[in-house]
Scaffold this active site. Structure first.
Site, PDB file in Angstrom:
ATOM      1  N   LYS A 159     -17.763   8.061   1.722  1.00 28.56           N
ATOM      2  CA  LYS A 159     -18.402   6.790   1.438  1.00 28.56           C
ATOM      3  C   LYS A 159     -17.715   5.724   2.305  1.00 28.56           C
ATOM      4  O   LYS A 159     -16.613   5.268   1.987  1.00 28.56           O
ATOM      5  CB  LYS A 159     -18.273   6.444  -0.056  1.00 28.56           C
ATOM      6  CG  LYS A 159     -19.177   5.283  -0.504  1.00 28.56           C
ATOM      7  CD  LYS A 159     -18.537   3.944  -0.218  1.00 28.56           C
ATOM      8  CE  LYS A 159     -19.476   2.810  -0.614  1.00 28.56           C
ATOM      9  NZ  LYS A 159     -19.097   1.537   0.033  1.00 28.56           N
ATOM     10  N   GLU A 175      -3.801   5.290   0.635  1.00 30.54           N
ATOM     11  CA  GLU A 175      -3.162   4.542   1.728  1.00 30.54           C
ATOM     12  C   GLU A 175      -3.593   3.101   1.524  1.00 30.54           C
ATOM     13  O   GLU A 175      -4.725   2.722   1.811  1.00 30.54           O
ATOM     14  CB  GLU A 175      -3.596   5.090   3.083  1.00 30.54           C
ATOM     15  CG  GLU A 175      -2.685   4.670   4.226  1.00 30.54           C
ATOM     16  CD  GLU A 175      -3.174   3.431   4.958  1.00 30.54           C
ATOM     17  OE1 GLU A 175      -2.668   2.326   4.608  1.00 30.54           O
ATOM     18  OE2 GLU A 175      -4.040   3.559   5.819  1.00 30.54           O
ATOM     19  N   CYS A 204      -3.537  -2.516   8.596  1.00 31.79           N
ATOM     20  CA  CYS A 204      -2.625  -2.423   7.451  1.00 31.79           C
ATOM     21  C   CYS A 204      -1.170  -2.355   7.880  1.00 31.79           C
ATOM     22  O   CYS A 204      -0.275  -2.610   7.073  1.00 31.79           O
ATOM     23  CB  CYS A 204      -2.983  -1.209   6.589  1.00 31.79           C
ATOM     24  SG  CYS A 204      -2.997   0.349   7.492  1.00 31.79           S
ATOM     25  N   GLU A 223      -0.927 -10.090   2.544  1.00 29.13           N
ATOM     26  CA  GLU A 223      -1.367  -9.369   3.734  1.00 29.13           C
ATOM     27  C   GLU A 223      -2.373 -10.258   4.463  1.00 29.13           C
ATOM     28  O   GLU A 223      -3.478 -10.494   3.978  1.00 29.13           O
ATOM     29  CB  GLU A 223      -2.001  -8.035   3.336  1.00 29.13           C
ATOM     30  CG  GLU A 223      -2.236  -7.108   4.520  1.00 29.13           C
ATOM     31  CD  GLU A 223      -2.676  -5.724   4.088  1.00 29.13           C
ATOM     32  OE1 GLU A 223      -2.484  -4.783   4.876  1.00 29.13           O
ATOM     33  OE2 GLU A 223      -3.210  -5.581   2.970  1.00 29.13           O
TER      34      GLU A 223
END
Length: 529
Positions: free
Chosen positions: A225, A300, A334, A431
């Protein structure tokens, strides 16, 4: 979301099993000419053989399907807002059919020899390299990153297919010395079963192949997905798999809203493993939802990477590394350098050099010649960057270069360097996911290790120093799953990629990456006396 009638009106074929709207090379952005790419190591020639069609249907059980409702999701180019294509907005029933297709294909695929599975993976690898230009252009159009970076991503993803084609032949078990003379003890590894993979928008091809390659090599079947913002790079992998001869149902790609498609994948008893790359918040939610069926999960998740420059560092190397890890994909990675810590003795010199490099970077559409920084993915991303910067400046930070939306407008933001930051600003705890480089000052090694570890995340960290003894000891002290010492490029098929703490668990890449897709089985044979 549009109806099926809207989709047909836009020119999508609706006869038989025709599943493609157009070709990847039909773009509204001019292609780079031969003279413009002659000196570029990443230039890729466009040939008739390299042109792939753009899929507008989902790949389920070896067939291309629409949503039962006929609803679709528009995929837009973040660089200019133009329509790249449409994909089905599948419902729960179609998603269940994809899971059932994977379950039906499981026995035959896991009973195929490792060498037989490897042969299919290698054909997929070769096809990806043959079609690198088409795949990269499609990736750039739906995600926005510069073409050179898209080319590198396609090649990286293909590298995982190659690596796991071979590694699948080495999923060894054990022969255990017996505790009794009348029996023998063996341990074997078997595929975990049907896998569900939910993937992000920032690396829409390689992030999927990191999961597909070890899963298929281990003998699992999989339902993917992709993110609804960048589904085309995932769907086109179904086309590649079909050309490579992958049996129907072994790979399935479904698109739709997360709370519909994702809910079915997480709740299904047939799905034995969930692998997810994305935010920590979403990861926590998926872990909770997977508890009822006791799925194996790999996560992750988010990062807050410290990039540490000691006073004995090679400054040229350190600046190169900071530029590479901070501004790649417009900072939307990331493992991007989220907090740059520079020792006091070289602080101003480093800031000046980094700012000079950032100010020279070319911002533009990913398919435009020489673009180094593309657009952000959407309006929310731009607003987030602006908010974080405003908070930092309000706390006394100094914008050295950039700091605003780029003059060409849209979703483009200037490469930005910010100095003299307080430790309490939200830039240091969030982040960023944008082309903003906050540079903090530190005095001692103990201080910077403490600052670097003062976060819930633990994905990647970077150290620049010419004292390798000090670098080694710091790498051991940093609470991160990956540490680069004088190196900014961490992702490779041969090494385990992943984090600790709130950055998740499980690894992608290396021999460790395939283990998560296998179960241990202990076999004890008696009556041997």
């Amino acid at each position: 979301m549009t109806t099926g009638a809207d989709t047909r009106a836009s020119g999508v074929a609706d006869e038989g099993n025709t599943m493609f709207r157009t070709t990847v090379s039909e773009t509204t952005v001019s292609k780079t000419t031969d003279s413009e790419t002659a000196d570029s190591e990443t230039a890729v020639s466009e040939t008739a053989a390299s042109v792939l069609p753009v899929p507008d249907r989902c790949y389920v059980g070896g067939k291309w399907i629409e949503a039962d409702s006929g609803d679709t999701i528009a995929v837009l180019d973040p660089g200019n807002g133009e329509l790249v294509g449409t994909v089905p907005a599948l419902g729960r029933s179609e998603t269940r059919r994809a899971v059932e297709a994977a379950a039906s294909a499981l026995d035959d695929w896991r009973n195929t020899t490792a060498a037989g599975r490897a042969a299919v993976l290698m054909r997929m690898h070769d096809l990806m390299l043959d079609h690198t230009d088409s795949l990269a252009r499609l990736l750039t159009r739906e995600q926005g990153k510069p073409l050179a970076e898209a080319v590198a991503e396609i090649r990286s993803g293909a590298g995982f297919l190659e690596f796991y084609a071979e590694e699948g032949k080495r999923t060894y078990g054990d022969v255990i010395p017996t505790d009794r003379t009348d029996r023998r003890i063996v341990v074997i590894r078997q595929p975990v079963g049907v896998v569900a993979a939910i993937t992000p928008w920032n690396f829409p091809s390689s992030m999927i192949l990191r999961k597909i390659a070890p899963a298929l090599a281990a003998g699992c079947t999989i339902v993917v997905k992709p993110a609804e913002l960048t589904p085309l790079s995932a769907l086109i992998l179904g086309y590649v798999a079909d050309l490579a001869g992958l049996p129907p149902g072994v790979l399935n790609v479904v698109t739709g809203e997360p709370d519909v498609v994702g809910e079915v994948l997480v709740a299904s008893d047939l799905v034995r493993k969930l692998t997810f790359t994305g935010s920590t918040e979403t990861g926590r939610h998926l872990i909770r939802e997977s508890a009822d069926t006791l799925k194996r999960v790999s996560m992750e998740l988010g990062g807050n990477a410290p990039f540490i420059v000691l006073d004995d560092a090679d400054l040229d190397l350190a600046v190169d590394g900071a530029v590479a890890t901070k501004f790649r994909n417009a900072g939307q990675t990331c493992i991007s350098a989220n907090r740059i810590y520079v020792q006091s003795g070289i602080y101003e010199q480093f800031v000046d050099r980094l700012a000079a490099r950032a100010a020279q970077m070319k911002v533009g559409h990913g398919l435009a010649p020489a673009t180094e920084v593309g657009p952000l993915i959407g309006d929310e991303a731009i607003a987030k960057v602006e908010s974080l910067l405003a908070d930092a400046v309000g706390s006394g930070a100094r914008v050295v270069t950039g700091g605003s939306r780029h003059p060409q407008g849209g979703l483009y933001f200037e490469p930005t360097v910010v100095a003299d930051l307080a430790d309490t600003t939200s830039l240091g705890s969030t982040e960023i996911f944008g082309p903003v480089a906050p540079v903090y000052r530190f005095d001692t090694v103990d201080e910077v290790v403490r600052l670097a570890n003062a976060t819930e995340h633990g994905l990647a960290a970077y150290i620049y120093t010419e004292n390798y003894r000090r670098g080694w000891l710091m790498a051991e002290a940093l609470e991160y799953g990956m540490v680069g010492v004088n190196e900014a490029a961490l992702a490779t098929a041969v090494a385990p990629f992943g984090g600790i703490k709130a950055s998740g668990f499980g690894r992608e890449g290396s021999r460790h990456g395939i283990v998560d897709y296998t179960e241990l089985k202990y076999i004890c044979v008696g009556g041997m006396s």
